[in-house]
Scaffold this motif. Sequence first.
Motif, PDB file in Angstrom:
ATOM      1  N   GLU A  27       0.842  -1.258  -0.033  1.00  0.00           N
ATOM      2  CA  GLU A  27       0.105  -0.076   0.010  1.00  0.00           C
ATOM      3  C   GLU A  27       0.653   1.153  -0.133  1.00  0.00           C
ATOM      4  OE1 GLU A  27      -3.020   2.521   3.101  1.00  0.00           O
ATOM      5  OE2 GLU A  27      -2.494   0.545   3.388  1.00  0.00           O
ATOM      6  N   PHE A  28       0.654   2.135  -0.986  1.00  0.00           N
ATOM      7  CA  PHE A  28       1.430   3.475  -0.904  1.00  0.00           C
ATOM      8  C   PHE A  28       0.709   4.489  -0.734  1.00  0.00           C
ATOM      9  CE2 PHE A  28       3.552   0.578  -3.966  1.00  0.00           C
ATOM     10  CZ  PHE A  28       4.839   0.776  -3.687  1.00  0.00           C
ATOM     11  N   GLY A  29       1.072   5.332   0.108  1.00  0.00           N
ATOM     12  CA  GLY A  29       0.161   6.549   0.407  1.00  0.00           C
ATOM     13  C   GLY A  29       0.852   7.369   1.483  1.00  0.00           C
ATOM     14  N   THR A  30       0.104   8.189   2.170  1.00  0.00           N
ATOM     15  CA  THR A  30       0.973   8.970   3.509  1.00  0.00           C
ATOM     16  C   THR A  30      -0.059   8.978   4.516  1.00  0.00           C
ATOM     17  OG1 THR A  30      -0.010  11.163   2.835  1.00  0.00           O
ATOM     18  CG2 THR A  30       2.091  10.642   1.727  1.00  0.00           C
ATOM     19  N   PRO A  31       0.245   9.389   5.682  1.00  0.00           N
ATOM     20  CA  PRO A  31      -0.591   9.290   6.866  1.00  0.00           C
ATOM     21  C   PRO A  31      -1.445  10.732   6.671  1.00  0.00           C
ATOM     22  CG  PRO A  31       1.672   9.411   7.635  1.00  0.00           C
ATOM     23  CD  PRO A  31       1.475   9.355   6.284  1.00  0.00           C
ATOM     24  N   TRP A  32      -1.044  11.568   5.974  1.00  0.00           N
ATOM     25  CA  TRP A  32      -2.036  12.832   5.861  1.00  0.00           C
ATOM     26  C   TRP A  32      -2.825  12.914   4.617  1.00  0.00           C
ATOM     27  CZ3 TRP A  32      -0.532  15.031   1.397  1.00  0.00           C
ATOM     28  CH2 TRP A  32       0.541  14.939   0.974  1.00  0.00           C
ATOM     29  N   LEU A  74      -1.216   8.194  -7.701  1.00  0.00           N
ATOM     30  CA  LEU A  74      -2.295   8.736  -6.955  1.00  0.00           C
ATOM     31  C   LEU A  74      -2.139   7.864  -5.620  1.00  0.00           C
ATOM     32  CD1 LEU A  74      -5.400   9.018  -9.543  1.00  0.00           C
ATOM     33  CD2 LEU A  74      -3.907  10.875  -8.356  1.00  0.00           C
ATOM     34  N   TRP A  75      -2.542   8.417  -4.363  1.00  0.00           N
ATOM     35  CA  TRP A  75      -2.835   7.540  -3.200  1.00  0.00           C
ATOM     36  C   TRP A  75      -4.099   7.550  -2.583  1.00  0.00           C
ATOM     37  CZ3 TRP A  75       0.702  12.005  -1.131  1.00  0.00           C
ATOM     38  CH2 TRP A  75       1.999  11.782  -1.630  1.00  0.00           C
ATOM     39  N   PRO A  76      -4.451   6.437  -1.999  1.00  0.00           N
ATOM     40  CA  PRO A  76      -3.605   5.324  -1.971  1.00  0.00           C
ATOM     41  C   PRO A  76      -3.690   4.376  -3.167  1.00  0.00           C
ATOM     42  CG  PRO A  76      -5.665   4.985  -1.062  1.00  0.00           C
ATOM     43  CD  PRO A  76      -5.826   6.110  -1.500  1.00  0.00           C
ATOM     44  N   THR A  77      -2.747   3.599  -3.418  1.00  0.00           N
ATOM     45  CA  THR A  77      -2.393   2.596  -4.358  1.00  0.00           C
ATOM     46  C   THR A  77      -2.038   1.420  -3.875  1.00  0.00           C
ATOM     47  OG1 THR A  77      -1.789   4.190  -6.367  1.00  0.00           O
ATOM     48  CG2 THR A  77      -1.263   1.896  -6.487  1.00  0.00           C
ATOM     49  N   LEU A  78      -2.813   0.395  -4.164  1.00  0.00           N
ATOM     50  CA  LEU A  78      -2.482  -0.866  -3.489  1.00  0.00           C
ATOM     51  C   LEU A  78      -2.227  -1.683  -4.686  1.00  0.00           C
ATOM     52  CD1 LEU A  78      -5.712  -0.004  -1.801  1.00  0.00           C
ATOM     53  CD2 LEU A  78      -4.275  -1.662  -0.354  1.00  0.00           C
ATOM     54  N   VAL A  79      -0.914  -2.520  -4.561  1.00  0.00           N
ATOM     55  CA  VAL A  79      -0.547  -3.404  -5.412  1.00  0.00           C
ATOM     56  C   VAL A  79      -0.435  -4.683  -4.856  1.00  0.00           C
ATOM     57  CG1 VAL A  79       1.623  -3.807  -6.843  1.00  0.00           C
ATOM     58  CG2 VAL A  79       1.134  -1.545  -6.226  1.00  0.00           C
ATOM     59  N   PHE A  80      -1.103  -5.542  -5.533  1.00  0.00           N
ATOM     60  CA  PHE A  80      -1.346  -7.005  -5.130  1.00  0.00           C
ATOM     61  C   PHE A  80      -0.495  -7.826  -5.699  1.00  0.00           C
ATOM     62  CE2 PHE A  80      -5.133  -4.404  -4.374  1.00  0.00           C
ATOM     63  CZ  PHE A  80      -5.655  -5.134  -3.224  1.00  0.00           C
ATOM     64  N   LEU A  81       0.482  -8.537  -5.094  1.00  0.00           N
ATOM     65  CA  LEU A  81       1.425  -9.400  -5.582  1.00  0.00           C
ATOM     66  C   LEU A  81       1.371 -10.682  -5.290  1.00  0.00           C
ATOM     67  CD1 LEU A  81       4.416  -7.156  -4.171  1.00  0.00           C
ATOM     68  CD2 LEU A  81       3.509  -7.034  -6.505  1.00  0.00           C
ATOM     69  N   LYS A  82       1.899 -11.631  -6.179  1.00  0.00           N
ATOM     70  CA  LYS A  82       1.987 -13.169  -5.806  1.00  0.00           C
ATOM     71  C   LYS A  82       3.411 -13.607  -6.067  1.00  0.00           C
ATOM     72  CE  LYS A  82      -0.693 -17.217  -6.026  1.00  0.00           C
ATOM     73  NZ  LYS A  82      -2.079 -17.451  -6.180  1.00  0.00           N
ATOM     74  N   ASP A  83       4.078 -14.043  -5.317  1.00  0.00           N
ATOM     75  CA  ASP A  83       5.645 -14.261  -5.310  1.00  0.00           C
ATOM     76  C   ASP A  83       6.270 -13.210  -6.259  1.00  0.00           C
ATOM     77  OD1 ASP A  83       5.094 -16.733  -4.036  1.00  0.00           O
ATOM     78  OD2 ASP A  83       4.811 -17.737  -5.927  1.00  0.00           O
ATOM     79  N   GLY A  84       6.195 -11.942  -5.625  1.00  0.00           N
ATOM     80  CA  GLY A  84       6.796 -10.725  -6.168  1.00  0.00           C
ATOM     81  C   GLY A  84       6.410 -10.207  -7.392  1.00  0.00           C
TER      82      GLY A  84
END
Length: 108
Positions: A27-32, A74-84
């Motif tokens: 998950e990419f983003g920021t607290p603010w 853009l935030w948040p961006t979620l990248v779903f990985l399987k074995d990298g």
Amino acid sequence: MPYAAQHLVQPPSRDEVDQLAGTTVVEFGTPWCGHCQRAQPLIEGALKDRADIAHIKVEDGPGQRLGRTFGVKLWPTLVFLKDGKEVERLVRPQQAADVQQALQALAG
């Protein structure tokens, strides 16, 4: 390692992410970030009981290379990985079903 509430102090390198075994959500983003804050209940709800899925929360922004290697804009961006390897990507989820649907792509 289910839902992670805090951003990592030191994010992993891209090589480390590419070497991950199993299923992972980065998950990419920021607290603010308002969009990030609104998405947290959706992300937490989907991941809190999923010990089979690692959740890596990375603070993104200027000078943060990992997000650039994934093309995060853009935030948040979620990248779903399987074995990298990227299987699915979700940007600014609006509903719990969005996150659940992306998690199903990991299983398939």
